[in-house]
Design a protein around this motif. Structure first.
Motif, mmCIF file in Angstrom:
data_model
loop_
_atom_site.group_PDB
_atom_site.id
_atom_site.type_symbol
_atom_site.label_atom_id
_atom_site.label_comp_id
_atom_site.label_asym_id
_atom_site.label_seq_id
_atom_site.Cartn_x
_atom_site.Cartn_y
_atom_site.Cartn_z
ATOM 1 N N SER A 93 90.653 52.430 46.973
ATOM 2 C CA SER A 93 91.172 53.641 47.627
ATOM 3 C C SER A 93 91.813 54.582 46.615
ATOM 4 O O SER A 93 91.590 55.794 46.648
ATOM 5 C CB SER A 93 92.202 53.250 48.690
ATOM 6 O OG SER A 93 91.651 52.370 49.632
ATOM 7 N N ILE A 101 89.068 56.267 44.439
ATOM 8 C CA ILE A 101 88.375 57.348 45.137
ATOM 9 C C ILE A 101 89.284 58.565 45.286
ATOM 10 O O ILE A 101 88.843 59.713 45.141
ATOM 11 C CB ILE A 101 87.877 56.864 46.504
ATOM 12 C CG1 ILE A 101 86.846 55.753 46.329
ATOM 13 C CG2 ILE A 101 87.278 58.013 47.304
ATOM 14 C CD1 ILE A 101 86.361 55.144 47.629
ATOM 15 N N SER A 102 90.573 58.317 45.558
ATOM 16 C CA SER A 102 91.516 59.440 45.671
ATOM 17 C C SER A 102 91.624 60.196 44.349
ATOM 18 O O SER A 102 91.637 61.433 44.328
ATOM 19 C CB SER A 102 92.893 58.922 46.087
ATOM 20 O OG SER A 102 92.826 58.254 47.327
ATOM 21 N N LEU A 109 91.183 63.255 51.085
ATOM 22 C CA LEU A 109 92.124 62.634 50.160
ATOM 23 C C LEU A 109 93.242 61.908 50.907
ATOM 24 O O LEU A 109 93.653 60.805 50.533
ATOM 25 C CB LEU A 109 92.706 63.704 49.234
ATOM 26 C CG LEU A 109 93.737 63.251 48.188
ATOM 27 C CD1 LEU A 109 93.113 62.268 47.210
ATOM 28 C CD2 LEU A 109 94.295 64.456 47.453
ATOM 29 N N CYS A 135 93.082 60.520 53.821
ATOM 30 C CA CYS A 135 92.555 59.285 54.407
ATOM 31 C C CYS A 135 92.583 58.142 53.410
ATOM 32 O O CYS A 135 93.033 57.029 53.721
ATOM 33 C CB CYS A 135 91.125 59.512 54.911
ATOM 34 S SG CYS A 135 91.027 60.257 56.544
ATOM 35 N N PHE A 136 92.124 58.399 52.197
ATOM 36 C CA PHE A 136 92.101 57.339 51.193
ATOM 37 C C PHE A 136 93.509 56.979 50.722
ATOM 38 O O PHE A 136 93.784 55.818 50.401
ATOM 39 C CB PHE A 136 91.223 57.748 50.014
ATOM 40 C CG PHE A 136 89.754 57.699 50.328
ATOM 41 C CD1 PHE A 136 89.110 56.493 50.530
ATOM 42 C CD2 PHE A 136 89.010 58.867 50.440
ATOM 43 C CE1 PHE A 136 87.757 56.430 50.833
ATOM 44 C CE2 PHE A 136 87.662 58.830 50.740
ATOM 45 C CZ PHE A 136 87.034 57.605 50.936
ATOM 46 N N ALA A 159 94.829 54.721 53.356
ATOM 47 C CA ALA A 159 94.255 53.385 53.174
ATOM 48 C C ALA A 159 94.962 52.648 52.046
ATOM 49 O O ALA A 159 95.265 51.446 52.157
ATOM 50 C CB ALA A 159 92.758 53.487 52.889
ATOM 51 N N PHE A 160 95.247 53.350 50.958
ATOM 52 C CA PHE A 160 95.942 52.724 49.831
ATOM 53 C C PHE A 160 97.326 52.230 50.239
ATOM 54 O O PHE A 160 97.718 51.086 49.934
ATOM 55 C CB PHE A 160 96.058 53.734 48.682
ATOM 56 C CG PHE A 160 96.947 53.279 47.557
ATOM 57 C CD1 PHE A 160 96.527 52.311 46.677
ATOM 58 C CD2 PHE A 160 98.211 53.836 47.397
ATOM 59 C CE1 PHE A 160 97.347 51.887 45.638
ATOM 60 C CE2 PHE A 160 99.033 53.420 46.372
ATOM 61 C CZ PHE A 160 98.607 52.438 45.493
ATOM 62 N N TYR A 194 89.467 53.994 56.225
ATOM 63 C CA TYR A 194 88.123 54.083 55.646
ATOM 64 C C TYR A 194 87.132 54.610 56.682
ATOM 65 O O TYR A 194 86.260 55.441 56.369
ATOM 66 C CB TYR A 194 87.664 52.709 55.145
ATOM 67 C CG TYR A 194 88.066 52.395 53.732
ATOM 68 C CD1 TYR A 194 87.516 53.101 52.663
ATOM 69 C CD2 TYR A 194 88.978 51.385 53.444
ATOM 70 C CE1 TYR A 194 87.862 52.815 51.364
ATOM 71 C CE2 TYR A 194 89.337 51.088 52.147
ATOM 72 C CZ TYR A 194 88.779 51.803 51.108
ATOM 73 O OH TYR A 194 89.132 51.523 49.818
ATOM 74 N N ALA A 233 87.376 58.221 57.112
ATOM 75 C CA ALA A 233 86.920 58.983 55.950
ATOM 76 C C ALA A 233 85.424 59.288 56.008
ATOM 77 O O ALA A 233 84.977 60.278 55.420
ATOM 78 C CB ALA A 233 87.246 58.222 54.665
#
Length: 262
Positions: free
Chosen positions: A85, A88-89, A131, A133-134, A137-138, A185, A188
């Protein structure tokens, strides 16, 4: 004229509708988890985790190695997903920063949309929401690791008198944060397709709801528990699972007694 207006303003109609559908579905899922957990996969899995904690805590010195191995495997998976996460961010932030510095890159980033608005504001909202969303998730996976590490300490403490329900709650909270990270996820995916246009985002939202409904709900309530078995171990295990699910919040299902199951 009307067609051009409709094409430009599709984002204002389809995107909020798709997000509203996703939010409404998860509100309904939360209601079912709280009221009727035996009809949802998350509620059933929480019941199984409660039973697992109870069985592990019955003979803790003997089961310590197995319990720590299971918790450590969950920690490893959560750390991997949290790292993914964050990666990807960072990648999304780099792409947006590069596009804002370069006017040509910014134009390519915006004009790749087939339908909907091509303004820089809409493009910023797309990448910012993706951004977020990830990042959500993180944060969820980090909290999941936090609770599982806490469970690790509780289980590995020698000669401790930690209540079983305390360990159960820590495991359930870690599992709930795992589910939140997974949902981030899932959210996203439609936002990622929003980059190519609002129609793709809306179609993905509807398809995602159908896919999640298949994964989250069971066709039949899980704790039927009307089975007959000559094995006392099987009967006790079934009853343990049913009580575990009942402790997650189920109050409306009458579970059979061991005498009725014989």
């Amino acid at each position: 004229m009307f067609w051009s207006y409709l094409v430009v303003n599709l984002d204002a109609v389809l995107v909020p509708t798709g997000i509203l559908f996703l939010v409404a579905y998860h509100v309904y899922l939360l209601y079912r988890i709280i009221k009727y957990p035996n009809t949802t996969v998350i509620g059933f899995e929480n019941g199984n985790r409660r039973v697992w904690v109870q069985q592990m805590m019955k003979d803790m010195p003997k089961n310590t190695a197995v319990a720590l191995l299971v918790v450590s495997s969950n920690i490893t998976a959560a750390v991997y997903l949290a790292t993914l996460s964050l990666t990807i961010s960072s990648l999304i932030g780099t792409i947006v920063a590069f596009a804002t510095k370069s006017s040509a890159g910014s134009n390519r980033l915006i004009n790749e949309t087939f339908f909907g608005s091509k303004s820089s504001l809409t493009s910023s909202i797309k990448y910012t929401s993706l951004l977020l969303c990830f990042l959500a998730a993180f944060i969820s996976y980090v909290q999941c690791v936090r609770y599982y590490i806490h469970v690790n300490f509780l289980i590995s403490t020698p000669n401790s008198s930690v209540p079983v329900y305390y360990v159960e709650n820590a495991v359930i909270r870690g599992s709930n944060f795992w589910s939140l990270g997974t949902r981030a996820y899932y959210f996203a995916f439609p936002l990622l397709l929003w980059i190519s246009g609002p129609i793709d985002m809306f179609v993905c939202s509807v398809g995602m709801i159908s896919f999640l409904y298949f994964l989250d709900f069971t066709a039949n309530p899980v704790p039927v528990f009307g089975i007959k078995s000559s094995s006392k171990i099987v009967r006790d295990t079934v009853l343990d699972i049913s009580h575990g699910i009942e402790s997650t919040g189920l109050q409306h299902v009458i579970l059979p007694s061991p005498v009725q199951m014989l």
